[in-house]
Write an enzyme that holds these catalytic residues in place. Structure first.
Site, short mmCIF file in Angstrom:
data_model
loop_
_atom_site.label_atom_id
_atom_site.label_comp_id
_atom_site.label_asym_id
_atom_site.label_seq_id
_atom_site.Cartn_x
_atom_site.Cartn_y
_atom_site.Cartn_z
N CYS A 187 73.46 131.51 73.21
CA CYS A 187 74.17 132.62 73.88
C CYS A 187 75.15 133.28 72.94
CB CYS A 187 74.97 132.09 75.06
SG CYS A 187 74.02 131.17 76.26
N LYS A 204 75.51 136.82 68.30
CA LYS A 204 75.55 135.35 68.40
C LYS A 204 76.76 134.76 67.67
CE LYS A 204 75.36 132.13 69.61
NZ LYS A 204 76.05 130.99 69.07
N CYS A 215 76.57 146.89 77.87
CA CYS A 215 76.74 146.37 76.51
C CYS A 215 76.30 147.38 75.45
CB CYS A 215 75.96 145.06 76.34
SG CYS A 215 76.42 143.83 77.55
N HIS A 221 80.69 139.19 70.67
CA HIS A 221 80.15 140.28 71.48
C HIS A 221 81.19 140.80 72.47
CE1 HIS A 221 77.41 142.74 73.65
NE2 HIS A 221 76.92 141.86 74.49
N1 COA Z 1 78.31 130.17 70.92
C1 COA Z 1 78.90 129.17 70.22
N2 COA Z 1 79.98 128.48 70.68
C2 COA Z 1 80.47 128.84 71.88
C3 COA Z 1 79.90 129.87 72.64
C4 COA Z 1 78.77 130.54 72.12
N3 COA Z 1 78.19 131.52 72.80
N4 COA Z 1 80.59 130.00 73.79
C5 COA Z 1 81.58 129.09 73.73
N5 COA Z 1 81.50 128.39 72.60
C6 COA Z 1 82.33 127.26 72.18
C7 COA Z 1 83.81 127.56 72.32
O1 COA Z 1 84.36 128.05 71.12
C8 COA Z 1 84.37 126.20 72.68
O2 COA Z 1 84.47 125.43 71.49
P1 COA Z 1 85.69 124.41 71.27
O3 COA Z 1 85.57 123.40 72.37
O4 COA Z 1 85.43 123.87 69.90
O5 COA Z 1 86.92 125.26 71.38
C9 COA Z 1 83.28 125.56 73.53
O6 COA Z 1 82.05 126.22 73.11
C10 COA Z 1 83.46 125.74 75.00
O7 COA Z 1 83.82 127.08 75.24
P2 COA Z 1 83.98 127.69 76.69
O8 COA Z 1 84.70 128.98 76.56
O9 COA Z 1 84.54 126.66 77.63
O10 COA Z 1 82.48 127.96 77.08
P3 COA Z 1 81.94 128.40 78.48
O11 COA Z 1 81.09 127.28 78.97
O12 COA Z 1 83.04 128.91 79.36
O13 COA Z 1 81.03 129.67 78.10
C11 COA Z 1 78.89 130.63 77.84
C12 COA Z 1 79.84 129.51 77.40
C13 COA Z 1 77.62 130.52 77.06
C14 COA Z 1 78.58 130.50 79.34
C15 COA Z 1 79.58 131.99 77.57
O14 COA Z 1 79.82 132.09 76.19
C16 COA Z 1 78.74 133.16 78.03
O15 COA Z 1 78.75 133.50 79.21
N6 COA Z 1 78.02 133.83 77.12
C17 COA Z 1 77.16 134.94 77.47
C18 COA Z 1 77.93 136.23 77.51
C19 COA Z 1 77.10 137.34 78.05
O16 COA Z 1 76.36 137.19 79.01
N7 COA Z 1 77.22 138.54 77.46
C20 COA Z 1 76.48 139.69 77.90
C21 COA Z 1 75.08 139.59 77.42
S1 COA Z 1 73.98 140.73 78.22
#
Ligand code: COA
Length: 396
Positions: free
Chosen positions: A218, A340, A97, A344
């Protein structure tokens, strides 16, 4: 071992008189109708146009995993080709990242050394095209000791959060305050993935991901690209466009696995890189007016602001709760919305942080413009703290 901080060469490079002369980025989010190359070229063309240069001598492209996300490696060459820049040198840079920050640093060295006059540093990632993103991201953690046992990044940062809460009495609400602030800032950024605000209650009640981290703690999964143009200060002055000076460029590594660390509540790569950056630029943490930091999870922003020296160890949580890091606070953090809310797309993040610094320092940050922006800091991190780049930029 060479002490990078004290070597005469490092001092020369630190005062290397390098400028950022132009910036460009795509909106971050789900860019379903644009390919990896479309996204990069859009950002790069905007940066070239914004800078007023008539050519670039070389380019660096930060990307974590074109291969795993969309099946495309050899990304430097692909992007040079589609940008119409063949045959200039084009190099892909990878540090998970922190790939964008590492690409910027490579471009900085090339200009500071005098080898090239105008260099493009960009970053790009397309993560929403169907790959198993969580598994792909986890390739940046320790495969043998961490990932093999089933842990992924939300889990690793959740352990850091638990340790911080235990050691410093950081509260669940304080983590949520980071998300509330960054969503508020993101609502003012036209390029942000999320322009919606979030209340404390919404963050606290969002879906559990890895206890104590919830969905709104996240950073999201994103597509996006960002690019900046670097050149010598002398050249920048001739162009008669807004530019900022690169006052320091530092990098450090930490252990890849959490179990090898003395503490789960500090990120040594951040404190070591910060010391180097402050020494190079001959300033102190309190001289910095604002910072873009790597808030991949809310706990990361709290730990990083402590390790950068902005707050005493253990006081990062209370500082965000008291509003010290808000847009009008003592030291605004993540004015762009951070990872956030801005999003990302991992390889692009480090470059987008530089862009926010450039926009604040040149007075072009629109509704999120802070007052008296003279010195900005960008901190980009790979994995759970195995790599970190820090850049300090100065208004001229
Ligand atoms: N913040 C705010 N809203 C989020 C979000 C986040 N991080 N991630 C997803 N959403 C929202 C989506 O827009 C969606 O909204 P909607 O229903 O109104 O369309 C809803 O939440 C569900 O989204 P979805 O894609 O199904 O979520 P998910 O459960 O597959 O993924 C996480 C959610 C947190 C697991 C994913 O965002 C993630 O893995 N984040 C971390 C990424 C990471 O690790 N990066 C590297 C860092 S070292």
């Amino acid at each position: 071992m060479l002490n990078e901080m004290n070597s005469p060469k490092a001092n020369r490079l630190a005062g290397g008189d390098v400028a950022v002369i132009g910036v460009g980025m795509t909106k971050f989010g789900e860019l379903w109708n644009k390919s990896l190359r479309d996204i990069f070229v859009e950002a790069a063309m905007k940066a070239i146009e914004n800078s007023g240069v008539d050519h670039i001598d070389s380019m660096y492209v930060g990307t974590m995993s074109g291969g795993l996300f969309v099946g495309q490696e050899h990304v430097g060459a692909v992007m040079a080709d589609y940008l119409g820049s063949v045959p200039i040198p084009a190099t892909r840079v990878e540090s998970a990242c922190a790939s964008g920050g590492a690409a910027f640093r490579s471009a900085f060295f090339e200009v500071a050394s005098g080898y090239s006059e105008i260099v493009l540093a960009g970053g790009v990632e397309k993560m929403t095209d169907g790959a198993d993103v969580t598994d792909a991201l986890a390739t940046a953690a320790d495969q043998e000791y961490e990932v093999y046992h089933g842990i992924t990044f939300p889990g690793l940062y959740a352990m850091m959060a638990r340790a911080h809460m235990h050691q410093y009495k950081t509260t669940r609400e304080q983590l949520a305050h980071v998300a509330v602030k960054n969503h508020k800032n993101g609502s003012l950024n036209p390029n942000a993935q999320f322009r919606s605000q979030a209340t404390l209650e919404q963050v606290m009640n969002s879906t559990m991901v890895a206890d104590p981290l919830r969905l709104l703690d996240c950073s999201p999964v994103s597509d996006g690209g960002a690019a900046v143009i670097l050149c010598s200060l002398e050249y920048a002055k001739k162009l008669k466009r807004p530019f900022v000076k690169v006052k320091a460029s530092a990098q450090a590594s930490g252990t890849i696995a959490l179990h090898s660390r003395e503490s789960l509540t500090s990120l040594d790569c951040v404190s070591v890189a910060a010391k180097k950056a402050f020494k190079q630029s001959n300033i102190k943490p309190y001289d910095i007016n604002f910072a873009e930091v790597h808030d991949c999870f809310t706990i990361a922003e709290i730990i990083v602001t402590e390790d950068l020296g902005f707050f005493e160890k253990g006081k990062g949580g209370i500082s965000v709760e008291q509003g010290l890091t808000s847009l009008n606070g003592k030291i605004p953090i993540n004015t762009s919305g951070g990872l956030k809310a801005k999003g990302h797309p991992v390889g692009a993040t480090g470059i987008a942080q530089i862009i926010e610094c450039y926009e604040q320092l040149t007075g072009n940050a629109g509704e999120r413009q802070i007052k008296n922006a003279k010195l900005g800091l960008a901190q980009n991190m790979g994995g759970s703290g195995a790599s970190c780049t820090i850049h300090i930029l100065e208004a001229i």
